[in-house]
Design a protein around this motif. Structure first.
Motif, PDB file in Angstrom:
ATOM      1  N   MET A  91       0.839  -1.192   0.000  1.00 21.82           N
ATOM      2  CA  MET A  91       0.000   0.000   0.000  1.00 21.82           C
ATOM      3  C   MET A  91       0.875   1.243   0.000  1.00 21.82           C
ATOM      4  O   MET A  91       1.872   1.311   0.715  1.00 21.82           O
ATOM      5  CB  MET A  91      -0.916  -0.014   1.229  1.00 21.82           C
ATOM      6  N   LYS A  92       0.500   2.210  -0.820  1.00 23.62           N
ATOM      7  CA  LYS A  92       1.196   3.489  -0.856  1.00 23.62           C
ATOM      8  C   LYS A  92       0.436   4.482   0.023  1.00 23.62           C
ATOM      9  O   LYS A  92      -0.764   4.672  -0.149  1.00 23.62           O
ATOM     10  CB  LYS A  92       1.272   4.006  -2.295  1.00 23.62           C
ATOM     11  N   ILE A  93       1.155   5.089   0.954  1.00 15.06           N
ATOM     12  CA  ILE A  93       0.547   5.970   1.951  1.00 15.06           C
ATOM     13  C   ILE A  93       1.144   7.363   1.832  1.00 15.06           C
ATOM     14  O   ILE A  93       2.367   7.516   1.732  1.00 15.06           O
ATOM     15  CB  ILE A  93       0.797   5.435   3.375  1.00 15.06           C
ATOM     16  N   ALA A  94       0.301   8.379   1.834  1.00 12.07           N
ATOM     17  CA  ALA A  94       0.768   9.764   1.815  1.00 12.07           C
ATOM     18  C   ALA A  94       0.574  10.400   3.183  1.00 12.07           C
ATOM     19  O   ALA A  94      -0.465  10.220   3.821  1.00 12.07           O
ATOM     20  CB  ALA A  94       0.012  10.576   0.768  1.00 12.07           C
ATOM     21  N   LEU A  95       1.566  11.153   3.626  1.00 13.36           N
ATOM     22  CA  LEU A  95       1.438  12.000   4.809  1.00 13.36           C
ATOM     23  C   LEU A  95       1.335  13.439   4.343  1.00 13.36           C
ATOM     24  O   LEU A  95       2.158  13.903   3.546  1.00 13.36           O
ATOM     25  CB  LEU A  95       2.653  11.845   5.729  1.00 13.36           C
ATOM     26  N   ILE A  96       0.305  14.151   4.823  1.00 11.09           N
ATOM     27  CA  ILE A  96       0.117  15.560   4.494  1.00 11.09           C
ATOM     28  C   ILE A  96      -0.103  16.333   5.781  1.00 11.09           C
ATOM     29  O   ILE A  96      -1.037  16.037   6.537  1.00 11.09           O
ATOM     30  CB  ILE A  96      -1.107  15.778   3.573  1.00 11.09           C
ATOM     31  N   ASN A  97       0.745  17.314   6.048  1.00 13.43           N
ATOM     32  CA  ASN A  97       0.578  18.186   7.210  1.00 13.43           C
ATOM     33  C   ASN A  97       0.224  19.606   6.770  1.00 13.43           C
ATOM     34  O   ASN A  97       0.737  20.087   5.760  1.00 13.43           O
ATOM     35  CB  ASN A  97       1.862  18.252   8.046  1.00 13.43           C
ATOM     36  N   GLU A  98      -0.644  20.264   7.537  1.00 13.75           N
ATOM     37  CA  GLU A  98      -0.967  21.661   7.217  1.00 13.75           C
ATOM     38  C   GLU A  98      -0.089  22.600   8.047  1.00 13.75           C
ATOM     39  O   GLU A  98       0.689  22.165   8.900  1.00 13.75           O
ATOM     40  CB  GLU A  98      -2.456  21.954   7.385  1.00 13.75           C
ATOM     41  N   ASN A  99      -0.211  23.897   7.756  1.00 16.59           N
ATOM     42  CA  ASN A  99       0.786  24.859   8.243  1.00 16.59           C
ATOM     43  C   ASN A  99       0.840  24.995   9.766  1.00 16.59           C
ATOM     44  O   ASN A  99       1.921  25.180  10.318  1.00 16.59           O
ATOM     45  CB  ASN A  99       0.586  26.235   7.589  1.00 16.59           C
ATOM     46  N   ALA A 105       5.600  21.882  12.021  1.00 16.34           N
ATOM     47  CA  ALA A 105       6.821  21.628  12.780  1.00 16.34           C
ATOM     48  C   ALA A 105       6.894  20.184  13.283  1.00 16.34           C
ATOM     49  O   ALA A 105       7.986  19.692  13.603  1.00 16.34           O
ATOM     50  CB  ALA A 105       6.923  22.597  13.954  1.00 16.34           C
ATOM     51  N   LYS A 106       5.760  19.504  13.328  1.00 19.93           N
ATOM     52  CA  LYS A 106       5.717  18.123  13.819  1.00 19.93           C
ATOM     53  C   LYS A 106       5.837  17.099  12.690  1.00 19.93           C
ATOM     54  O   LYS A 106       5.747  15.894  12.931  1.00 19.93           O
ATOM     55  CB  LYS A 106       4.431  17.892  14.602  1.00 19.93           C
ATOM     56  N   ASN A 107       6.019  17.563  11.460  1.00 17.09           N
ATOM     57  CA  ASN A 107       6.014  16.666  10.311  1.00 17.09           C
ATOM     58  C   ASN A 107       7.035  15.540  10.438  1.00 17.09           C
ATOM     59  O   ASN A 107       6.723  14.376  10.180  1.00 17.09           O
ATOM     60  CB  ASN A 107       6.251  17.447   9.022  1.00 17.09           C
ATOM     61  N   GLN A 108       8.260  15.878  10.826  1.00 16.06           N
ATOM     62  CA  GLN A 108       9.312  14.858  10.879  1.00 16.06           C
ATOM     63  C   GLN A 108       8.994  13.792  11.912  1.00 16.06           C
ATOM     64  O   GLN A 108       9.185  12.591  11.658  1.00 16.06           O
ATOM     65  CB  GLN A 108      10.665  15.500  11.184  1.00 16.06           C
ATOM     66  N   LEU A 109       8.498  14.195  13.077  1.00 17.10           N
ATOM     67  CA  LEU A 109       8.118  13.234  14.114  1.00 17.10           C
ATOM     68  C   LEU A 109       7.025  12.311  13.609  1.00 17.10           C
ATOM     69  O   LEU A 109       7.110  11.080  13.752  1.00 17.10           O
ATOM     70  CB  LEU A 109       7.636  13.980  15.363  1.00 17.10           C
ATOM     71  N   ILE A 110       5.984  12.890  13.017  1.00 14.58           N
ATOM     72  CA  ILE A 110       4.862  12.089  12.531  1.00 14.58           C
ATOM     73  C   ILE A 110       5.324  11.143  11.431  1.00 14.58           C
ATOM     74  O   ILE A 110       4.969   9.958  11.414  1.00 14.58           O
ATOM     75  CB  ILE A 110       3.722  12.999  12.035  1.00 14.58           C
ATOM     76  N   TYR A 111       6.135  11.668  10.506  1.00 16.98           N
ATOM     77  CA  TYR A 111       6.626  10.841   9.411  1.00 16.98           C
ATOM     78  C   TYR A 111       7.461   9.668   9.935  1.00 16.98           C
ATOM     79  O   TYR A 111       7.297   8.528   9.480  1.00 16.98           O
ATOM     80  CB  TYR A 111       7.455  11.669   8.435  1.00 16.98           C
ATOM     81  N   ASP A 112       8.352   9.940  10.859  1.00 16.55           N
ATOM     82  CA  ASP A 112       9.226   8.885  11.377  1.00 16.55           C
ATOM     83  C   ASP A 112       8.417   7.746  11.987  1.00 16.55           C
ATOM     84  O   ASP A 112       8.702   6.563  11.746  1.00 16.55           O
ATOM     85  CB  ASP A 112      10.193   9.458  12.418  1.00 16.55           C
ATOM     86  N   VAL A 113       7.412   8.097  12.784  1.00 15.95           N
ATOM     87  CA  VAL A 113       6.605   7.063  13.435  1.00 15.95           C
ATOM     88  C   VAL A 113       5.742   6.333  12.408  1.00 15.95           C
ATOM     89  O   VAL A 113       5.651   5.097  12.409  1.00 15.95           O
ATOM     90  CB  VAL A 113       5.731   7.675  14.546  1.00 15.95           C
ATOM     91  N   PRO A 159      -5.657  14.820  15.356  1.00 15.56           N
ATOM     92  CA  PRO A 159      -5.356  16.066  16.059  1.00 15.56           C
ATOM     93  C   PRO A 159      -3.872  16.122  16.410  1.00 15.56           C
ATOM     94  O   PRO A 159      -3.392  15.296  17.181  1.00 15.56           O
ATOM     95  CB  PRO A 159      -6.226  15.982  17.318  1.00 15.56           C
ATOM     96  N   PHE A 160      -3.170  17.084  15.853  1.00 15.05           N
ATOM     97  CA  PHE A 160      -1.737  17.192  16.109  1.00 15.05           C
ATOM     98  C   PHE A 160      -1.398  18.340  17.066  1.00 15.05           C
ATOM     99  O   PHE A 160      -0.227  18.631  17.281  1.00 15.05           O
ATOM    100  CB  PHE A 160      -0.983  17.360  14.794  1.00 15.05           C
ATOM    101  N   ALA A 161      -2.445  18.971  17.647  1.00 14.39           N
ATOM    102  CA  ALA A 161      -2.239  19.960  18.703  1.00 14.39           C
ATOM    103  C   ALA A 161      -3.055  19.565  19.928  1.00 14.39           C
ATOM    104  O   ALA A 161      -2.516  19.399  21.018  1.00 14.39           O
ATOM    105  CB  ALA A 161      -2.621  21.363  18.235  1.00 14.39           C
ATOM    106  N   GLN A 162      -4.354  19.388  19.756  1.00 11.56           N
ATOM    107  CA  GLN A 162      -5.227  19.004  20.862  1.00 11.56           C
ATOM    108  C   GLN A 162      -4.817  17.639  21.414  1.00 11.56           C
ATOM    109  O   GLN A 162      -4.771  16.642  20.692  1.00 11.56           O
ATOM    110  CB  GLN A 162      -6.676  18.948  20.376  1.00 11.56           C
ATOM    111  N   GLY A 163      -4.470  17.602  22.681  1.00  8.13           N
ATOM    112  CA  GLY A 163      -4.088  16.354  23.321  1.00  8.13           C
ATOM    113  C   GLY A 163      -2.732  15.816  22.897  1.00  8.13           C
ATOM    114  O   GLY A 163      -2.377  14.698  23.246  1.00  8.13           O
ATOM    115  N   PHE A 164      -1.970  16.622  22.172  1.00  8.86           N
ATOM    116  CA  PHE A 164      -0.684  16.169  21.637  1.00  8.86           C
ATOM    117  C   PHE A 164       0.418  16.685  22.554  1.00  8.86           C
ATOM    118  O   PHE A 164       1.143  17.621  22.246  1.00  8.86           O
ATOM    119  CB  PHE A 164      -0.494  16.717  20.215  1.00  8.86           C
ATOM    120  N   GLY A 165       0.553  16.034  23.699  1.00  9.29           N
ATOM    121  CA  GLY A 165       1.518  16.482  24.688  1.00  9.29           C
ATOM    122  C   GLY A 165       2.558  15.432  24.994  1.00  9.29           C
ATOM    123  O   GLY A 165       3.038  14.734  24.102  1.00  9.29           O
TER     124      GLY A 165
END
Length: 210
Positions: free
Chosen positions: A1-9, A13-21, A114-120
């Motif tokens: 399966m080909k998966i795309a990660l898309i982050n908004e503005n 700043a969390k793109n690399q963390l999300i991508y790595d995981v 949610p990459f801000a709400q509850g993202f601690g």
């Protein structure tokens, strides 16, 4: 399966963390992840959650990818935007249970997180758990298993409804604000990732013409 990660503005700043995981968990199942950015808050190309929805639709409609992971501060805006466009069935996912049930019951092709709400503290642990559960089994298997057939039947009904209620993407691309569209596909690696995988020549040619 080909998966795309898309982050908004707002959460770029969390793109690399999300991508790595995401890449770690997806690779365990033999999947390939394409990081469409944003890569940092300072990127020249600024994606909003509405642009994320359009980009998700372009990628899924053309079969450039099979699945999209996106989100925003709460995940709600990204989910609404994604579901506004054709060929995207997006769920709002906050944890591993959400992810597992969405994949098994709803058999969607996109999640908004949610990459801000509850993202601690411990956010990366929740990401690992969420992606691990999401990809733990083939989508559409049903939950509980004895409910598989009616759940699959309902999914087909929903797919049919969306075909009626959404116009073809090529029509939308030609009528939507063209500057908005150009900004959506102006990411650093868009052309590199998209065109080799795109399976819709008409859409590819139209985007190239921009």
């Amino acid at each position: 399966m080909k998966i795309a990660l898309i982050n908004e503005n707002s959460q770029a700043a969390k793109n690399q963390l999300i991508y790595d995981v995401l890449n770690e968990e997806a690779t365990k199942k033999g999947h390939t992840v394409y990081n469409y950015g944003m890569y940092s808050a300072e990127d020249d190309v600024q994606l909003t959650y509405v642009k994320n929805g359009l980009l998700a639709s372009i990628l899924l409609t053309t079969k450039a990818v099979d699945f999209v992971v996106t989100g925003c501060g709460t995940g709600q805006g990204a989910m609404l935007a994604c579901n506004s466009f054709p060929n995207v069935l997006c769920g709002h996912i906050t944890n591993g249970l959400d992810a597992y049930l969405f994949g098994q019951v709803n058999d969607g092709n996109c999640i908004a997180m949610p990459f801000a709400q509850g993202f601690g503290w411990g956010a990366e642990i929740n990401l690992h758990d969420t992606f691990a559960k999401l990809f733990s089994e083939q989508f559409g298997g049903g939950y509980p298993k004895e409910r598989r057939e009616p759940e699959q039947r309902n999914k087909k009904i929903l797919d049919g409804v969306k075909e009626i209620t959404h116009r073809p993407l090529i029509e939308i691309l030609k009528q939507i604000d063209q500057d908005f569209l150009r900004e959506t596909i102006a990411g650093k690696h868009f052309a590199e990732y998209f065109y080799p995988n795109c399976q819709d020549e008409e859409i590819a040619n139209y985007l190239k013409s921009l």
